[in-house]
Design an enzyme around this catalytic site. Structure first.
Site, PDB file in Angstrom:
ATOM      1  N   ARG A  44       0.832  -1.212   0.000  1.00 46.53           N
ATOM      2  CA  ARG A  44       0.000   0.000   0.000  1.00 46.53           C
ATOM      3  C   ARG A  44       0.865   1.259   0.000  1.00 46.53           C
ATOM      4  O   ARG A  44       0.482   2.267  -0.580  1.00 46.53           O
ATOM      5  CB  ARG A  44      -0.928  -0.005   1.213  1.00 46.53           C
ATOM      6  CG  ARG A  44      -2.076  -0.958   0.997  1.00 46.53           C
ATOM      7  CD  ARG A  44      -3.117  -0.816   2.060  1.00 46.53           C
ATOM      8  NE  ARG A  44      -4.334  -1.459   1.648  1.00 46.53           N
ATOM      9  CZ  ARG A  44      -5.238  -1.963   2.477  1.00 46.53           C
ATOM     10  NH1 ARG A  44      -5.052  -1.897   3.772  1.00 46.53           N
ATOM     11  NH2 ARG A  44      -6.314  -2.527   2.012  1.00 46.53           N
ATOM     12  N   LYS A  57     -20.187 -15.351   2.309  1.00 42.24           N
ATOM     13  CA  LYS A  57     -21.605 -15.064   2.520  1.00 42.24           C
ATOM     14  C   LYS A  57     -22.342 -14.534   1.302  1.00 42.24           C
ATOM     15  O   LYS A  57     -21.860 -13.627   0.628  1.00 42.24           O
ATOM     16  CB  LYS A  57     -21.713 -14.005   3.610  1.00 42.24           C
ATOM     17  CG  LYS A  57     -21.365 -14.503   4.988  1.00 42.24           C
ATOM     18  CD  LYS A  57     -21.870 -13.460   5.904  1.00 42.24           C
ATOM     19  CE  LYS A  57     -21.461 -13.552   7.319  1.00 42.24           C
ATOM     20  NZ  LYS A  57     -21.550 -12.211   7.896  1.00 42.24           N
ATOM     21  N   GLY A 116      -9.072  -7.459  -1.005  1.00 48.95           N
ATOM     22  CA  GLY A 116      -9.353  -8.472  -0.002  1.00 48.95           C
ATOM     23  C   GLY A 116      -8.792  -9.835  -0.373  1.00 48.95           C
ATOM     24  O   GLY A 116      -7.684  -9.933  -0.901  1.00 48.95           O
ATOM     25  N   GLY A 148     -13.741  -3.323   0.473  1.00 48.43           N
ATOM     26  CA  GLY A 148     -15.086  -2.776   0.688  1.00 48.43           C
ATOM     27  C   GLY A 148     -15.457  -1.774  -0.389  1.00 48.43           C
ATOM     28  O   GLY A 148     -16.576  -1.784  -0.919  1.00 48.43           O
TER      29      GLY A 148
HETATM   30  P1  AMP Z   1     -15.458 -13.001   2.021  1.00 48.95           P
HETATM   31  O1  AMP Z   1     -14.811 -12.212   3.105  1.00 48.95           O
HETATM   32  O2  AMP Z   1     -16.936 -13.015   2.060  1.00 48.95           O
HETATM   33  O3  AMP Z   1     -14.894 -12.680   0.643  1.00 48.95           O
HETATM   34  O4  AMP Z   1     -15.095 -14.505   2.318  1.00 48.95           O
HETATM   35  C1  AMP Z   1     -13.791 -14.985   2.285  1.00 48.95           C
HETATM   36  C2  AMP Z   1     -13.743 -16.228   3.098  1.00 48.95           C
HETATM   37  O5  AMP Z   1     -14.642 -17.169   2.568  1.00 48.95           O
HETATM   38  C3  AMP Z   1     -12.381 -16.885   3.100  1.00 48.95           C
HETATM   39  O6  AMP Z   1     -11.844 -16.807   4.388  1.00 48.95           O
HETATM   40  C4  AMP Z   1     -12.679 -18.318   2.708  1.00 48.95           C
HETATM   41  O7  AMP Z   1     -12.006 -19.260   3.502  1.00 48.95           O
HETATM   42  C5  AMP Z   1     -14.171 -18.435   2.951  1.00 48.95           C
HETATM   43  N1  AMP Z   1     -14.769 -19.515   2.163  1.00 48.95           N
HETATM   44  C6  AMP Z   1     -14.645 -19.752   0.854  1.00 48.95           C
HETATM   45  N2  AMP Z   1     -15.277 -20.882   0.515  1.00 48.95           N
HETATM   46  C7  AMP Z   1     -15.813 -21.401   1.637  1.00 48.95           C
HETATM   47  C8  AMP Z   1     -16.565 -22.575   1.937  1.00 48.95           C
HETATM   48  N3  AMP Z   1     -16.901 -23.436   0.977  1.00 48.95           N
HETATM   49  N4  AMP Z   1     -16.947 -22.779   3.214  1.00 48.95           N
HETATM   50  C9  AMP Z   1     -16.616 -21.888   4.163  1.00 48.95           C
HETATM   51  N5  AMP Z   1     -15.901 -20.779   3.960  1.00 48.95           N
HETATM   52  C10 AMP Z   1     -15.493 -20.528   2.709  1.00 48.95           C
END
Ligand code: AMP
Length: 398
Positions: free
Chosen positions: A37, A200, A354, A377
């Site tokens: 950064r 999510k 991210g 974000g």
């Molecule tokens: P996000 O912050 O929503 O982009 O989510 C990222 C996180 O989603 C990472 O830490 C991944 O380990 C998790 N992730 C990806 N695939 C899965 C899965 N099948 N089950 C649980 N967590 C997951």
């Protein structure tokens, strides 16, 4: 792009306040573990110095929640920046960020000088854009440059507040972010494919809604895919599920059909008994996940399906890992998709900040991607079609 850029302003003999994103990761001893950064702010800083300006840099670091705390001091950043610029960086270690002492030393700056203020989040007014903080900061200089994309989705004193008091422009980094992502969303070269993963569905609903109006293909993986598979009527075992989003997932799939967008779910999935790397795991078809297993990655067949779509795309936007990429056994899908995107030289490829940015960095492919966003974000809100207040506040071109 209608915002003023660095090329629109004469900086000679001016004191220029620059909002940077120096929110770098630190280890237990306060050492910087990744200085990307800081490095990405150098083009703007060097340009301003070459143009004959003195620069006064501002940033936040971590979440000190409006109180001075030494573990969130920007001192390590001042030291690293000094090494990278190969010149002295005057660090104003002031708990108030700006006071009479800081004002006096800013007044003495000469063209070519670099000053760094203390963490803007040491002041409560920063995240509320309230009080006199923005006015006090702006009294230090004559022009404001916003080069912090990572906080552009927030209206804070050190970005939005500054624009009320000073003429303003976006820096090179913010310019690249909004130009690349803005062009891709406004006039995408087609086919346009969006790849969405991560934990999510709820975080990505607004993105999917917006992309249903723009994209040709939406590929869904990661933890969020299982809520969609459930909506298809499949049993998903112990996989991640947002029960209250199943109906919405159904709606989104219906909408994709009426809009003629191909929304593609994993056809197979790697499932494990427990949420850990060395658990027992197998690959199953997405419609036959055993009850005592959880989905942790996309399977080989899905990788092939996704790759075929990626190979024929001209614009690719990716946000969110396709599996639990932090665990080596479940990183294959994410890595394969990163490689496929990097290999497609005909496409404009954009990776949201991210985890997906971390994934391409980890396998050394970041330089093969058209644009890796510096703001997780902020890039998500951009993909949702939202106006980012930190950019909106900057002066328009005349
Ligand atoms: P996000 O912050 O929503 O982009 O989510 C990222 C996180 O989603 C990472 O830490 C991944 O380990 C998790 N992730 C990806 N695939 C899965 C899965 N099948 N089950 C649980 N967590 C997951």
């Amino acid at each position: 792009m209608n915002k003023k850029t660095l090329k629109d302003i004469d900086f000679k003999n001016k004191k220029v306040l620059v909002r940077c994103d120096f929110n770098v990761p630190l280890d237990e001893e306060g050492n910087i573990t990744d200085d990307r950064r800081i490095k990405s702010s150098l083009p703007t800083i060097n340009y301003l110095l070459d143009e004959g300006a003195a620069v006064i840099l501002m940033s936040h670091l971590g979440r000190p929640k409006g109180k001075p705390q030494s573990k969130y001091s920007l001192k390590p950043v001042a030291e690293r920046l000094s090494l990278l610029l190969n010149k002295k960086v005057i660090f104003e270690d002031c708990d108030m960020v700006v006071d009479d002492g800081v004002k006096a030393s800013a007044a003495k700056l000469n063209p070519g000088d670099v000053m760094l203020l203390q963490n803007t989040r040491f002041r409560e007014e920063e995240t509320k854009n309230s009080g006199t903080f923005a006015k006090d900061l702006s009294s230090l200089g004559e022009i404001f440059v916003n080069d912090a994309f990572g906080t552009a989705h927030r209206a804070h004193s050190s970005n939005v507040g500054m624009c009320e008091y000073l003429p303003s422009a976006v820096g090179f980094l913010v310019e690249k972010e909004i130009r690349t992502m803005g062009d891709a969303l406004k006039e995408p070269k087609r086919p346009f494919t969006a790849i969405l993963g991560g934990a999510k569905v709820s975080d990505k609903i607004a993105v999917i809604e917006n992309l249903l109006n723009i994209a040709d293909n939406i590929l869904i993986g990661g933890g969020m895919a299982y809520t969609f598979l459930k909506a298809e009527g499949y049993s998903i075992g112990k996989s991640l599920l947002e029960e209250d989003k199943v109906d919405l997932a159904k709606e989104l799939m219906e909408k994709s059909k009426t809009k003629g967008v191909k929304l593609i779910l994993p056809v197979d999935t790697v499932v494990g008994k427990e949420f850990k790397n060395n658990t027992e795991f197998i690959t199953t078809s997405s419609d036959s996940i055993p009850p005592d297993y959880m989905g942790l990655d996309i399977g080989e067949k899905t990788i092939e399906v996704f790759k075929n779509v990626i190979n024929s795309s001209k614009t690719i936007i990716w946000n969110g890992p396709l599996g639990v990429f932090e665990m080596d056994n479940f990183a294959k899908g994410t890595n394969a998709i990163a490689e496929a995107i990097a290999k497609n030289k005909d496409a404009v490829s954009i990776i949201g900040g991210g985890d997906s940015a971390a994934a391409v960095e980890k396998i050394g492919l970041a330089d093969k991607i058209t644009h890796v966003s510096t703001g997780g974000g902020a890039s998500l809100e951009f993909l949702e079609g939202k106006v980012l207040p930190g950019i909106e506040a900057v002066d328009n071109k005349e």
